[in-house]
Scaffold this motif. Structure first.
Motif, mmCIF file in Angstrom:
data_model
loop_
_atom_site.group_PDB
_atom_site.id
_atom_site.type_symbol
_atom_site.label_atom_id
_atom_site.label_comp_id
_atom_site.label_asym_id
_atom_site.label_seq_id
_atom_site.Cartn_x
_atom_site.Cartn_y
_atom_site.Cartn_z
ATOM 1 N N SER A 1 0.839 -0.917 -0.136
ATOM 2 C CA SER A 1 0.072 -0.275 0.055
ATOM 3 C C SER A 1 0.718 1.308 -0.224
ATOM 4 O O SER A 1 2.135 1.250 0.435
ATOM 5 N N PHE A 2 0.227 2.475 -0.537
ATOM 6 C CA PHE A 2 0.317 3.513 -0.010
ATOM 7 C C PHE A 2 0.208 4.099 1.223
ATOM 8 O O PHE A 2 -1.462 4.001 1.188
ATOM 9 N N THR A 3 1.109 4.761 1.739
ATOM 10 C CA THR A 3 0.736 5.705 2.808
ATOM 11 C C THR A 3 0.540 6.767 2.447
ATOM 12 O O THR A 3 1.218 7.295 1.525
ATOM 13 N N LEU A 4 -1.013 7.530 2.775
ATOM 14 C CA LEU A 4 -1.518 8.577 2.418
ATOM 15 C C LEU A 4 -1.163 9.906 3.331
ATOM 16 O O LEU A 4 -0.560 9.634 4.692
ATOM 17 N N ASN A 5 -1.186 11.187 3.593
ATOM 18 C CA ASN A 5 -0.858 11.750 3.406
ATOM 19 C C ASN A 5 -1.370 13.162 4.692
ATOM 20 O O ASN A 5 -2.502 13.094 5.787
ATOM 21 N N LYS A 6 -2.743 13.075 3.949
ATOM 22 C CA LYS A 6 -4.116 14.176 4.999
ATOM 23 C C LYS A 6 -5.224 13.733 5.371
ATOM 24 O O LYS A 6 -5.828 14.167 6.012
ATOM 25 N N CYS A 7 -5.115 12.346 4.691
ATOM 26 C CA CYS A 7 -6.640 11.431 5.142
ATOM 27 C C CYS A 7 -6.336 10.270 6.316
ATOM 28 O O CYS A 7 -5.367 9.799 6.273
ATOM 29 N N LYS A 8 -6.828 10.935 7.827
ATOM 30 C CA LYS A 8 -5.444 10.223 9.154
ATOM 31 C C LYS A 8 -7.171 10.542 10.348
ATOM 32 O O LYS A 8 -7.833 11.275 9.872
ATOM 33 N N THR A 9 -6.767 9.707 11.448
ATOM 34 C CA THR A 9 -7.508 9.364 12.203
ATOM 35 C C THR A 9 -6.129 10.293 13.203
ATOM 36 O O THR A 9 -5.221 10.238 13.195
ATOM 37 N N ILE A 10 -6.796 11.683 14.155
ATOM 38 C CA ILE A 10 -5.729 11.963 15.485
ATOM 39 C C ILE A 10 -6.751 11.590 16.654
ATOM 40 O O ILE A 10 -8.099 11.517 16.545
ATOM 41 N N THR A 11 -6.288 10.624 17.630
ATOM 42 C CA THR A 11 -6.640 10.197 18.652
ATOM 43 C C THR A 11 -5.616 10.708 19.544
ATOM 44 O O THR A 11 -3.901 10.047 19.768
ATOM 45 N N ARG A 12 -6.286 11.048 21.105
ATOM 46 C CA ARG A 12 -5.887 11.387 21.975
ATOM 47 C C ARG A 12 -5.918 10.249 22.856
ATOM 48 O O ARG A 12 -7.406 10.189 23.155
ATOM 49 N N LEU A 13 -5.183 9.616 23.792
ATOM 50 C CA LEU A 13 -5.399 9.241 24.919
ATOM 51 C C LEU A 13 -4.590 9.380 26.218
ATOM 52 O O LEU A 13 -3.666 9.918 26.170
ATOM 53 N N ASP A 14 -6.068 10.104 26.749
ATOM 54 C CA ASP A 14 -5.979 10.431 28.739
ATOM 55 C C ASP A 14 -6.207 8.900 29.170
ATOM 56 O O ASP A 14 -7.090 7.991 28.981
ATOM 57 N N PHE A 15 -5.361 9.196 30.037
ATOM 58 C CA PHE A 15 -5.175 7.435 30.780
ATOM 59 C C PHE A 15 -5.561 7.913 32.698
ATOM 60 O O PHE A 15 -4.318 8.837 33.523
#
Length: 362
Positions: free
Chosen positions: A49-63
Motif C-alpha cells: 500500500s501507499f500510506t496517505l498524508n492528509k486522510c488520517k485519524t487523530i486520537t488522544r489517549l488520556d489515562f
C-alpha cells in the motif's frame, strides 16, 4: 523477524498514575489488495500500500490508574461527542491484545478521536483509527518499559493494530508498506507490516491520490463480512496466487519506475477485489453507477492524452485517482471539469503519498 510470542508483555511494572498521549495515523490505499483472512487477523494473501498524508485519524489517549484490574474501562468520544456504537469494536480490540498489553486493565482511558475524512466511506477509517490507538498504547508501554527499542516499538504497534483492523498494520509506517509473507520482500511478515525494502523510483515519490467521494454513507457490507466470504469462495485460491504474483511484479515496478505496468497492476487489482465480492455467496456490488462512469472517463482521458492517470478502489464506491506529481495540474483540471459532477455534493479530497504515524506533542 519477530513472531507473535515476541510481543507478549512479560515485565512486571509499576503503574503510572496518569498521563496523556496523542498520535495521528494515516489511511492507506492498497495497490495489491488483501481480501480474505485466516484466524487472528492473518491475511490470506500479502498486500502492498501507499500510506496517505492528509486522510488520517487523530486520537488522544488520556489515562488514569484505577483500583480494580479485572476489566477494561474506557470512554470513547468521536469528534468530541460520545459514540456508543464504536465501543464494542474497541472492547473487542482490547480483548484481542490482552496478553500482549495486560497493563491496559490497570487504567481507565478516555479515547478522543477524529478523522480528517468521512467515516465508513471506503477510505479505510478503521485502518487509521486502530493504528492511531495502537500508537498511543505503545507510547504507554514505552513509558512502562523505557529500554524498548524503536524497531520493537513500531513492529509491536503494527502487530497490535492488525488485531484491531487488518490493514491498520499498514498505517503505522510509510511511505510504501508490505503486509504478508512474500519471498520477494525481505523481512515480510503475516504478523505486521514492514516498510518497502527497496529504493522507490523517483516516478513514484510524491505520488498523488485524489479521492472522489461518490458515496459518503455507510457501506452495505463491512470489510469483516467481506473477508469471511473468501472462505469457500470458488476463485479464492487462484486469487491468492494472483496477489502473490502481482506483489512480486509491483516490487519490480516500484524499483524501475514503469508507470504503464503500475497502472495495469493497480487497476486489475481494484477490479479483481470487486469481482471477488460479486462472485461470493452472498454477493455484493459495492460500486455505484457513478463509480463506473468515473472509471470509463479515466480510461477515455488516458487514451486521448497519454497522461498516466489510473484508478483504484477499496471496498466501497469511492474512486482513488492515482497519478505522478508532474501531471498534477492537468489531472486536477480533468477532475474539476469532467469528474466532480459524479461526486456526492461535488466533494473530493486531494492527497498524496505520506510517511506514517506522527506523535502530536501535548
Amino acid at each position: 523477524m519477530r513472531s507473535e510470542i515476541d510481543f507478549i508483555f512479560k515485565t512486571e511494572t509499576t503503574p503510572i498514575v496518569s498521563g496523556s498521549f496523542e498520535w495521528s495515523a494515516p489511511s492507506n490505499i492498497a495497490l495489491v489488495k488483501y481480501w480474505g483472512k485466516k484466524e487472528n487477523q492473518i491475511p490470506a494473501n500479502p498486500s502492498i500500500s501507499f500510506t496517505l498524508n492528509k486522510c488520517k485519524t487523530i486520537t488522544r489517549l488520556d489515562f488514569i490508574t484505577k483500583k480494580e484490574n479485572d476489566n477494561f474501562s474506557f470512554d470513547l468520544l468521536f469528534e468530541g461527542q460520545p459514540k456508543p456504537d464504536f465501543k464494542p469494536k474497541i472492547r473487542k480490540f482490547f480483548e484481542r491484545i490482552d496478553s500482549y498489553c495486560p497493563y491496559l486493565k490497570q487504567y481507565h482511558f478516555t479515547i478522543n478521536t477524529q478523522n480528517t475524512f468521512p467515516h465508513s466511506s471506503g477510505i479505510a477509517s478503521s485502518a487509521s483509527g486502530m493504528a492511531a490507538l495502537a500508537m498511543n498504547i505503545m507510547s504507554l508501554e514505552k513509558q512502562l518499559h523505557p529500554e524498548m527499542s524503536e524497531d520493537y516499538f513500531y513492529q509491536k504497534a503494527s502487530f497490535i493494530a492488525r488485531l484491531g483492523s487488518g490493514s491498520a498494520c499498514r498505517s503505522i509506517k510509510g511511505n510504501v508498506v508490505v503486509w504478508g509473507k512474500n519471498e520477494c520482500i525481505e523481512g515480510s511478515s503475516d504478523e505486521y507490516g514492514v516498510q518497502f525494502t527497496s529504493e522507490i523510483h523517483p516516478n513514484f515519490q510524491k505520488y498523488q491520490d485524489t479521492i472522489l467521494l461518490v458515496d459518503k454513507g455507510e457501506k452495505q457490507v463491512s470489510s469483516t463480512i467481506g473477508h469471511d466470504l473468501m472462505h469457500g469462495h470458488p476463485f479464492a485460491e487462484q486469487r491468492f496466487l494472483q496477489a502473490n504474483h502481482n506483489l512480486s511484479a509491483m516490487k519490480s515496478v516500484l524499483e524501475n519506475g514503469n508507470i504503464a505496468d503500475f497502472i495495469k497492476i493497480v487497476e486489475s487489482e481494484a477490479l479483481t477485489l470487486h469481482a471477488m465480492m460479486m462472485t461470493s455467496l452472498p454477493y455484493f456490488i459495492l460500486m455505484k453507477p457513478k463509480t463506473l462512469s468515473i472509471i470509463n472517463a479515466i480510461w477515455k482521458f488516458r487514451t486521448e492524452t497519454n497522461i498516466p492517470v489510473c484508478f483504484t478502489l477499496d471496498a466501497g464506491a469511492n474512486v482513488h485517482i492515482l497519478y505522478p506529481e508532474n501531471v498534477l495540474v492537468e489531472t486536477l483540471q480533468f477532475i474539476k471539469t469532467e469528474l466532480v459532477g459524479y461526486c456526492q455534493n461535488g466533494q473530493y479530497i486531494c492527497d498524496e503519498i505520506g510517511f506514517g504515524s506522527q506523535q502530536v506533542l501535548l
